[in-house]
Design a protein around this motif. Structure first.
Motif, PDB file in Angstrom:
ATOM      1  N   HIS A 130      49.600 -80.663 -15.921  1.00 33.60           N
ATOM      2  CA  HIS A 130      48.487 -80.382 -15.046  1.00 33.60           C
ATOM      3  C   HIS A 130      47.929 -79.091 -15.130  1.00 33.60           C
ATOM      4  CE1 HIS A 130      46.624 -82.768 -11.578  1.00 33.60           C
ATOM      5  NE2 HIS A 130      45.711 -82.127 -12.496  1.00 33.60           N
ATOM      6  N   SER A 133      44.242 -78.227 -16.690  1.00 30.75           N
ATOM      7  CA  SER A 133      43.265 -78.343 -15.780  1.00 30.75           C
ATOM      8  C   SER A 133      42.517 -76.855 -15.725  1.00 30.75           C
ATOM      9  CB  SER A 133      43.308 -79.187 -14.466  1.00 30.75           C
ATOM     10  OG  SER A 133      43.916 -80.460 -14.841  1.00 30.75           O
ATOM     11  N   MET A 148      35.597 -80.968  -6.440  1.00 28.54           N
ATOM     12  CA  MET A 148      36.655 -81.856  -7.211  1.00 28.54           C
ATOM     13  C   MET A 148      37.395 -82.743  -6.425  1.00 28.54           C
ATOM     14  SD  MET A 148      40.320 -80.299  -9.164  1.00 28.54           S
ATOM     15  CE  MET A 148      41.279 -79.589  -7.794  1.00 28.54           C
ATOM     16  N   HIS A 150      40.542 -84.904  -6.729  1.00 30.46           N
ATOM     17  CA  HIS A 150      41.980 -84.693  -7.449  1.00 30.46           C
ATOM     18  C   HIS A 150      43.035 -85.944  -6.878  1.00 30.46           C
ATOM     19  CE1 HIS A 150      45.905 -82.052  -7.149  1.00 30.46           C
ATOM     20  NE2 HIS A 150      45.931 -82.843  -8.242  1.00 30.46           N
ATOM     21  N   ASP A 152      46.912 -87.401  -7.053  1.00 32.33           N
ATOM     22  CA  ASP A 152      48.029 -86.469  -7.242  1.00 32.33           C
ATOM     23  C   ASP A 152      48.943 -87.115  -6.268  1.00 32.33           C
ATOM     24  OD1 ASP A 152      50.142 -84.878  -8.399  1.00 32.33           O
ATOM     25  OD2 ASP A 152      48.417 -83.406  -9.156  1.00 32.33           O
ATOM     26  N   GLN A 189      42.015 -83.659  -2.190  1.00 30.89           N
ATOM     27  CA  GLN A 189      43.362 -84.356  -2.840  1.00 30.89           C
ATOM     28  C   GLN A 189      43.587 -85.592  -2.131  1.00 30.89           C
ATOM     29  OE1 GLN A 189      45.411 -80.616  -2.436  1.00 30.89           O
ATOM     30  NE2 GLN A 189      44.921 -80.131  -4.425  1.00 30.89           N
ATOM     31  N   SER A 242      39.984 -84.691 -11.521  1.00 33.52           N
ATOM     32  CA  SER A 242      41.358 -84.697 -12.094  1.00 33.52           C
ATOM     33  C   SER A 242      42.535 -85.458 -11.516  1.00 33.52           C
ATOM     34  CB  SER A 242      42.175 -83.135 -11.642  1.00 33.52           C
ATOM     35  OG  SER A 242      43.050 -82.794 -12.430  1.00 33.52           O
TER      36      SER A 242
END
Ligand code: MN
Ligand code: MN
Length: 324
Positions: A130, A133, A148, A150, A152, A189, A242
């Protein structure tokens, strides 16, 4: 209809186990090829895992992902989108990293992506760990911060590891916020879980206004509701996506270095990528596939299937932006 040169080889014409395996059977266009100027979306491998803090292996990701990506066909089974007919896509090859140097690898990656940005190509990258990125964002967000989305099981927002080491796969987005590459108010996130060292990463997220949707909330609310909030946070402005494969439950994606149990299944993993529809995507990545931990290729197959879902939304985003 796009230039037929950029259409992938069909399994109707050449069996999918035959031929040189580029990403999704697209043409390989070298960075020095005159055809580069016609490419709109570039699939790129970043075979580097020098930021890995525990179990390594994602340096081998792009090769296995390319192999498994020969399973991908031209049409999205759920939405009917045919991305290769909407935008010119090509495999731009791999960034050549320096496995013996973190700093040099970061510089090489940024130099490569500077050329991608200069050519006005939207990168869809395959890691690598990662930390890859960060050099990508250094190129893409050079002139203004991006939003973003994300996915994860980790925030990757820690300040440092091992007594001041700034660059690991647990720190890329801390650096990206500090360097002004991300607008934290437009960062979400999703899927965060597992045992933790401490709360330093989450405290940082709170202090700068990053929205963290932990896995408990994800499962409680469901995919549609969570993704509707994610789209709202990203807004209409430029957004990076991402996707760490360890977002997915290790029952479905065992081939990764830092698995955490209790995650989404493979169907939900595709759904969240499909529900990026409408997001103004300027780049995306799929990272942390580690072939040594799943030599069956099942994790990589899920990885490239997620990449295809992202590609469909990148393609429709490009078409929407060019119509505007
Ligand atoms: Mn990560
Ligand atoms: Mn992770």
């Amino acid at each position: 209809m796009t230039d037929p040169f950029f259409h992938p080889v069909s399994g109707f014409d050449l069996p999918r186990f035959a031929g040189v395996p580029t990403f999704m059977r697209l043409p390989h266009v070298d960075m020095d090829d005159p055809k580069l100027r016609d490419v709109q979306v570039g699939l790129i491998g970043t075979p580097w895992d020098g930021g890995t803090t525990n179990r390594p292996g994602p340096r081998h990701g792009p090769r296995q992902l390319r192999d498994m990506s020969t399973m991908i066909r031209a049409q999205n089974g759920a939405t009917g989108v045919r991305p290769f007919e909407l935008v010119n896509c090509a495999d731009l090859g791999d960034v050549g990293p320096n496995p013996a140097s973190v700093e040099d690898s970061l510089e090489r990656m940024t130099a490569f992506y500077d050329r991608v940005v200069e050519a006005r190509i939207i990168p869809l990258s395959a890691g690598g760990d990662h930390l890859c990125s960060l050099p990508i964002l250094r190129s893409l967000a050079r002139n203004r911060p991006l939003g973003m989305i994300h996915f994860d099981s980790h925030t990757d927002l820690f300040a440092s590891y091992f007594g001041g080491m700034q660059y690991t796969h647990g720190t890329p987005f801390r650096r990206a916020v500090e360097e002004g590459l991300l607008d934290p108010k437009r960062v979400v996130q999703i899927g965060i879980r597992g045992t933790a060292y401490d709360s330093e990463d989450r405290d940082f997220a709170d202090s700068v206004g990053i929205r963290v949707i932990a896995i408990e909330e994800f499962h409680d609310r469901g995919v549609e509701d969570v993704m509707s909030e994610a789209r709202e946070i990203a807004g209409k402005q430029e957004t990076y996506v991402s996707y760490d494969i360890d977002f997915v439950d290790p029952a479905f994606a065992p081939g990764t270095g830092t698995p955490e149990v209790g995650g989404p299944n493979s169907f939900q993993a595709l759904q969240v990528a499909r529900l990026l529809d409408g997001v103004n995507i300027v780049g995306a990545d799929l990272v942390e596939v580690s072939p040594p931990f799943d030599q069956s290729g099942a994790t990589a197959f899920l990885g490239v299937s997620i990449m295809f879902e992202m590609l469909c939304n990148i393609a429709t985003s490009v078409v929407r932006n060019s119509a505007a």
